[in-house]
Structures are given as structure tokens and as C-alpha cells.
Design an enzyme around this catalytic site. Structure first.
Site, PDB file in Angstrom:
ATOM      1  N   ASP A   1      39.177  40.748  25.642  1.00 28.79           N
ATOM      2  CA  ASP A   1      40.535  39.543  26.410  1.00 28.79           C
ATOM      3  C   ASP A   1      39.106  38.662  26.913  1.00 28.79           C
ATOM      4  O   ASP A   1      39.479  37.747  28.314  1.00 28.79           O
ATOM      5  CB  ASP A   1      40.377  40.767  28.439  1.00 28.79           C
ATOM      6  CG  ASP A   1      40.629  39.412  28.809  1.00 28.79           C
ATOM      7  OD1 ASP A   1      40.562  39.316  30.357  1.00 28.79           O
ATOM      8  OD2 ASP A   1      42.394  39.185  28.818  1.00 28.79           O
TER       9      ASP A   1
ATOM     10  N   GLU B   1      32.067  47.126  28.997  1.00 35.09           N
ATOM     11  CA  GLU B   1      33.330  48.447  28.802  1.00 35.09           C
ATOM     12  C   GLU B   1      33.726  49.348  27.581  1.00 35.09           C
ATOM     13  O   GLU B   1      34.905  49.562  26.898  1.00 35.09           O
ATOM     14  CB  GLU B   1      34.142  47.191  29.357  1.00 35.09           C
ATOM     15  CG  GLU B   1      34.265  46.785  30.702  1.00 35.09           C
ATOM     16  CD  GLU B   1      35.626  46.234  30.875  1.00 35.09           C
ATOM     17  OE1 GLU B   1      36.848  45.800  30.155  1.00 35.09           O
ATOM     18  OE2 GLU B   1      35.623  45.485  32.192  1.00 35.09           O
TER      19      GLU B   1
ATOM     20  N   TYR C   1      37.912  47.750  39.385  1.00 32.47           N
ATOM     21  CA  TYR C   1      38.977  46.264  39.982  1.00 32.47           C
ATOM     22  C   TYR C   1      40.004  46.624  41.012  1.00 32.47           C
ATOM     23  O   TYR C   1      41.057  47.343  41.096  1.00 32.47           O
ATOM     24  CB  TYR C   1      39.650  45.821  39.270  1.00 32.47           C
ATOM     25  CG  TYR C   1      39.288  44.566  38.329  1.00 32.47           C
ATOM     26  CD1 TYR C   1      38.496  45.536  37.389  1.00 32.47           C
ATOM     27  CD2 TYR C   1      39.491  43.234  38.133  1.00 32.47           C
ATOM     28  CE1 TYR C   1      37.377  44.124  36.635  1.00 32.47           C
ATOM     29  CE2 TYR C   1      38.574  42.798  37.190  1.00 32.47           C
ATOM     30  CZ  TYR C   1      37.374  42.983  36.830  1.00 32.47           C
ATOM     31  OH  TYR C   1      36.550  42.552  35.825  1.00 32.47           O
TER      32      TYR C   1
END
Ligand code: CKX
Length: 608
Positions: free
Chosen positions: A167, A418, A474
């Protein structure tokens, strides 16, 4: 050992380092024909471009912004006649993601990996006292065998486009300074410092690697220039009585100078500032000089308007001034090694750095943030490509640790961001990477990786390798956002209770938590994307962090808004910044200033 020295290009009585930055020639090579067509002898129809800079945000057409493939740079320079007899090199801070370097039309070097330096040795190709042509073919395509991971696909019309598994925008090119260097034939190739504390004294074990057999000496001077210690020999221990230690936001740098002594004087001399400190994990404590520290800071990016991922001294300065203003003491080099100049600034300012290799995108998804909490299973480490990926991962790790090992600011190596960790095949891959990091680092610093939301206490197969368990979470954004924030808090606590149940007796660090926030959107009551909701979310997260003693650090995502690939869920990039991309505060910045200035550096420490 690497085939070229990773020492920073510095001038000395024996060394030359000339900046080649400025306006170079530039040409895209969409057909990939330049190498065969002899572009190394001169670009056929070049434009001009600044180096360093990413190229994507400089032009006005979409195909250039989104370009994937080969692209060329060219410059000319004179190599001084009196440099003949030395080792001549062209040292790149980086070339993203890979490069082939030519001097006077002949290949000098190739390099894989877009975030670490390399040196093209050009001695045998150099023309002294006259003009030399340097040509660099760079490529920015992505794959599942190179770092960072993604795909490059060819459209029907033959145009290639990149599909990142990460991202952030795939900025590329010569994005850091480039130097023309000259070293003596016999030179200092590398050195390693390993400080130990003995009461108020410091014992600094050292090792110096040279390219020859002449004797070596080393001296250490304090900030006033006074001699603090000296020693002879390629390895030994420097005894520094009453050493002034490097501390969090209270940095102190000694000057370490190494010399190769010849019959007729100094053959080579290299000097570098370095702080003296120790770092270790003991139980749930992260200890700096034996004292517990709590990390307060950010996940960042090397990202700014127009120049993209290019190193900008001005942006670096503004970022450090903002981090000091807000009361931070740490940052993670998410998701790739940053410019050396940024680590040098962290050394000067006393910031704690989580130094991350570009092992991002090892979770097959074009929007991992959407699948991160769906429980989607993607077995990333049992592909035909895994062996080649591991080779590139280990090479990047060796370059990272060789480059950054003497920075006092670097206290934790982050070996992945991640990755997919729920399949059994992940564990052997991780074990190899974690073991190699330990072997490469003489200081044996703690190691970590950032767990994605799918990596939970009873699904993750790899957290046992981490010395510090780092979580990207999150709850309240990607999971149970907005009107379900109370349920989000409950779910968050449920997960942390499960980690607590495991009784790992390790420190936990939140390497990511945050909300996309459009600056200037205000809602009463709050709503997602508003500045009010960012505050509401952050306060909930901090309530949770503060109620678990093993949470020893919070690095909010992100320091600033940053550019990503375009998409329905990215409004001109990722807006989770506490500051805007132009480095101006959102309301949350003032909240963090209040929280972090009141939170002691050793918060929660001492529980062992
Ligand atoms: N983590 C749930 C990696 C970062 C992204 C961040 C985001 C994701 C969150 C995954 O590089 O920017 O989506 O904001």
C-alpha cells in the site's frame, strides 16, 4: 561478505567522494531494447531529469506516472588525472528496484534491490583526465521473487503495468545521492562496533576489515575532540572511562577514526560518528543501557510531493522537527530501508529506529488491507518462487545489517511487514531469516516482524521467532469501525487477553494502528474519515494499550499522509497521517503531543 564496501562515501586525507547529483539525461525504454541497441553508448533521444528524484510525479501523462519496465539515466564526468592508481567507484544510495551500470559503454555492475546502496567499481573502465560517460538502466517491475512483492502484467497492447502487493506508490529510479569515489588500493573495507557497559566505563569491542595486510589503528575522540581511547590491530577493545552514553532524545556521538599505517604515512583513513549504547530485551522490557524504554512514534514513509520517494534533506529536517515537537522518540523505516542520511539524523537526535527490510507484500493481495481481517488464507511461502524470494530476502538482509549495524539509533530489526504466517510452510522460511539476522548482527539486536490482522495468537505460526512481538491492528477502522467502536474495543481486548494467556513474557509493540482522516472534515458526533473520529479511535486504542503491561511501544500509522496506487479506497493516497503530506498537523497531532510529552520514556518499564 559483500563484493563492495558499504561504508558511507566520506572524504578524508586518503579518500575522495564527489557528488554526481544534478541534471542527468533520462529516457524510458518500454520495449526493453536499450541494452541490445547500445543505449549505454548514449541515449538516442533523452529528456532531462533531476537526480536524485522519483520520476513518476514529474510528468503530466498517466503512462509515465504508471510506467513499468526499463528506463535509462546518463551523465558525463571527468575523472581527475591524479586519481589514477586508486580504486574508482560510482556509489548509488539506491537504484529502485534494480540496475545495470555502464561506464564508457561497458557493463560495470548490476544490483537487485531498490532501497540499499551499492558501488559500481569502474577502475578498469575509467579514462583519467578526460570525460567519461555513465549510463544506468533501471527497472521497476515487481514479482513474487524480489522485494517488495507484487506482479507486473502486460496488457493486450503490450504496455506493462505494476500490481503491487503493498500500500504505497511504486516510486522508482535514482532516488538517493550518487557519488564518484576514489579510494587507495589498500583501504578500510568495513568496521563493526560492539559496545559493552562496565559501570560508568564503556568497553567497545571492534573489528576492522581492510583490503590488505598493513597494520591498523583506531582512535575515539569525544565531542570536544579530546582523545577518549585508542587501540592497534584489526580487532580488539576500546576502553572508554566514564563514557557519555547515547540516550533516547539525549544523543552523544564520539568520532571513531580508523587508519591503515604504511611505511610512508597513512595509507587510508576513514572516520565516522557513532553513539555508545547497549540494547537488549529482558522479559517484557526493552532496555537501552539497561534502562526500560517505551517507544512513542510512527510508522513513516520516504514520501513527499513531487519528488515521490526521493531523499529530500529539507523534508527530512521538517520530519525530525515535527517528531521532536510532538514528543516522539522512535520510528519504523516502514516498509524498506531508508536513506543513510535519515539514520545519521536519528543518531544525532537520539531517536530509536525499527529498521525494516523491504519484505513487504508477502501476502498475495492487491489490497491486503481489505483481506487483512477476513481470515483469507494465502499460502505465500510454499510457491515455486519461494526459494528465489528467500535468496533475495537474505541478500537484502545482509546489505541492510552491513550498512546500518553501527548506528546507535537502530535498536530493532524488522524482518517482514504483514507477511502471511498462518500456513505451516511459513515457519521454516521465517526460521531461516531470523537466524540469518542474528548471525549477521554482531550486536545481536532484538528482531521482530509486523503481524497482519490475520496473524492471531492461535493462527500465527511464526511469532515465536520474534524477540519483540509487533502488531499491526485496526480495530475501529478495518474491523468494527465507526458506530461499532465499542465492539471494536471489546474485540481488541479479547485478542490481547489471548496474547496475555500465552504468557510469552516478551514486549509487544504496536507498529501500526490508525484511521484514514481527511484533514478539515469535522463531524459532531464523529464519523469515520473525520478528524474527530481519528481522535476517538486513537483514545480507544491508547486505553487498550495502557491496560496491558506487556505493551511497550506505540507507533501510529502513519506519520504523514502518503501516496499509494490509485483505487476506490485511496483518495489521492493513504490519509492515515497524523500530519498531512505537506507536513501540517491534523487535530490528532496536538493530542499526541499532549499524550507523549506526559508519558515517561521508561513508561511501564521495570516489570522485567
Ligand atoms: N498495513 C490492515 C500496511 C501499510 C498500509 C496499512 C493501511 C495496512 C493495514 C493493513 O503499508 O498502509 O491499509 O493503511
Amino acid at each position: 561478505m559483500l563484493e563492495y564496501s558499504m561504508l558511507y562515501p566520506r572524504e578524508s586525507v586518503s579518500r575522495r567522494a564527489k557528488r554526481l547529483d544534478g541534471i542527468w539525461k533520462f529516457q524510458l525504454d518500454p520495449a526493453g531494447k536499450g541494452k541490445a541497441a547500445g543505449w549505454a553508448n548514449g541515449l538516442p533521444s533523452p529528456d532531462w531529469i533531476p537526480v536524485p528524484s522519483s520520476f513518476s510525479d514529474l510528468y503530466t501523462d498517466k503512462q509515465t506516472r504508471e510506467y513499468a519496465g526499463d528506463f535509462w539515466y546518463e551523465t558525463q564526468f571527468v575523472i581527475p588525472a591524479d586519481w589514477e592508481g586508486r580504486e574508482i567507484g560510482v556509489r548509488f544510495g539506491c537504484a529502485t528496484h534494480r540496475a545495470s551500470v555502464y561506464l564508457n559503454g561497458r557493463i560495470a555492475a548490476t544490483h537487485e534491490g531498490g532501497f540499499l546502496p551499492f558501488c559500481a567499481r569502474i577502475t578498469s573502465l575509467a579514462r583519467y583526465g578526460e570525460e567519461n560517460r555513465l549510463a544506468v538502466c533501471v527497472n521497476n517491475e515487481l514479482s513474487e521473487t524480489t522485494l517488495p512483492c507484487g506482479r507486473t502484467v502486460e496488457l493486450a497492447g503490450g504496455r506493462k503495468i505494476n500490481k503491487p502487493y503493498f500500500d504505497f506508490f511504486n516510486y522508482s529510479g535514482l532516488q538517493r545521492p550518487v557519488y564518484l569515489t576514489a579510494l587507495p588500493r589498500e583501504s578500510i573495507f568495513d568496521f563493526t562496533l560492539c559496545p559493552r557497559l562496565e559501570g560508568t566505563d564503556a568497553e567497545v569491542d571492534y573489528e576492522i576489515v581492510t583490503t590488505g595486510e598493513h597494520p591498523v589503528e583506531i582512535e575515539v575522540r569525544d565531542a570536544s575532540g579530546a582523545l577518549a581511547a585508542s587501540a592497534k590491530g584489526k580487532r580488539g577493545t576500546l576502553h572508554i572511562p566514564h563514557a557519555r552514553l547515547w540516550r533516547v532524545r539525549d544523543a552523544y556521538l564520539y568520532q571513531f577514526t580508523m587508519r591503515i599505517a604504511g611505511e610512508n604515512g597513512v595509507i587510508d583513513e576513514y572516520s565516522e560518528p557513532a553513539g555508545i549504547r547497549t540494547v537488549e530485551v529482558r522479559g517484557e522490557d526493552i532496555l537501552l543501557n539497561g534502562e526500560p524504554v517505551y517507544l512513542k512514534g510512527f510508522g513513516k514513509h520516504e514520501d513527499s510531493d513531487t519528488v515521490g520517494r526521493s531523499f529530500s534533506p529539507a523534508v527530512m529536517k521538517r520530519d525530525f522537527e515535527l517528531m521532536k515537537w510532538v514528543g516522539a522518540n522512535s520510528f519504523r523505516t516502514s516498509h524498506y530501508p531508508y536513506s543513510e542520511e535519515i539514520l545519521q539524523a536519528a543518531d544525532r537526535e537520539g531517536f530509536l529506529v525499527v529498521d525494516e527490510v523491504a519484505a513487504v507484500g508477502m501476502f498475495e493481495s492487491l489490497m491486503n488491507f481489505m483481506e487483512a481481517s477476513t481470515g483469507k488464507q494465502t499460502a505465500f511461502f510454499e510457491k515455486p518462487t519461494t526459494a528465489a524470494l528467500l535468496e533475495n530476502h537474505l541478500r537484502a538482509l545482509e546489505e541492510l545489517i552491513t550498512r546500518d549495524k553501527n548506528h546507535a539509533s537502530v535498536i530493532l530489526w524488522s524482518l517482514f511487514n504483514e507477511p502471511e504466517t498462518t500456513h505451516a510452510a511459513a515457519a521454516p522460511y521465517f526460521e531461516t531469516v531470523f537466524r540469518r539476522a542474528h548471525e549477521l548482527d554482531a550486536q545481536k539486536r532484538p528482531r521482530t516482524f509486523a503481524l497482519i490482522m490475520n496473524s492471531l495468537p492461535h493462527t500465527c505460526q511464526c511469532y515465536q521467532f520474534s524477540d519483540v512481538v509487533s502488531l499491526n491492528r485496526y480495530y475501529g477502522w478495518y474491523v468494527l469501525g465507526g458506530n461499532e467502536i465499542e465492539e471494536a474495543e471489546a474485540a481488541f481486548r479479547k485478542e490481547l487477553d489471548a496474547w496475555k494467556e500465552l504468557g510469552l513474557r516478551k514486549p509487544f509493540l504496536f507498529t501500526e494502528y490508525g484511521t484514514d482522516t481527511a484533514p478539515g472534515i469535522h463531524k459532531l458526533p464523529s464519523a469515520m474519515w473525520s478528524e474527530e473520529y481519528q481522535l476517538e479511535y486513537l483514545k480507544m486504542n491508547h486505553r487498550v494499550f495502557d491496560s496491558y503491561p506487556f505493551v511497550r511501544g506505540e507507533q501510529v500509522w502513519n506519520f504523514a499522509d502518503f501516496m499509494t496506487s490509485e483505487g476506490i479506497l485511496r483518495m489521492d493516497g493513504n490519509k492515515k497521517g497524523i500530519f498531512t503530506r505537506q507536513r501540517q498537523p491534523k487535530a490528532a497531532a496536538f493530542y499526541f503531543k499532549e499524550r507523549w510529552e506526559s508519558l515517561p520514556s521508561g513508561f511501564k518499564g521495570g516489570n522485567g
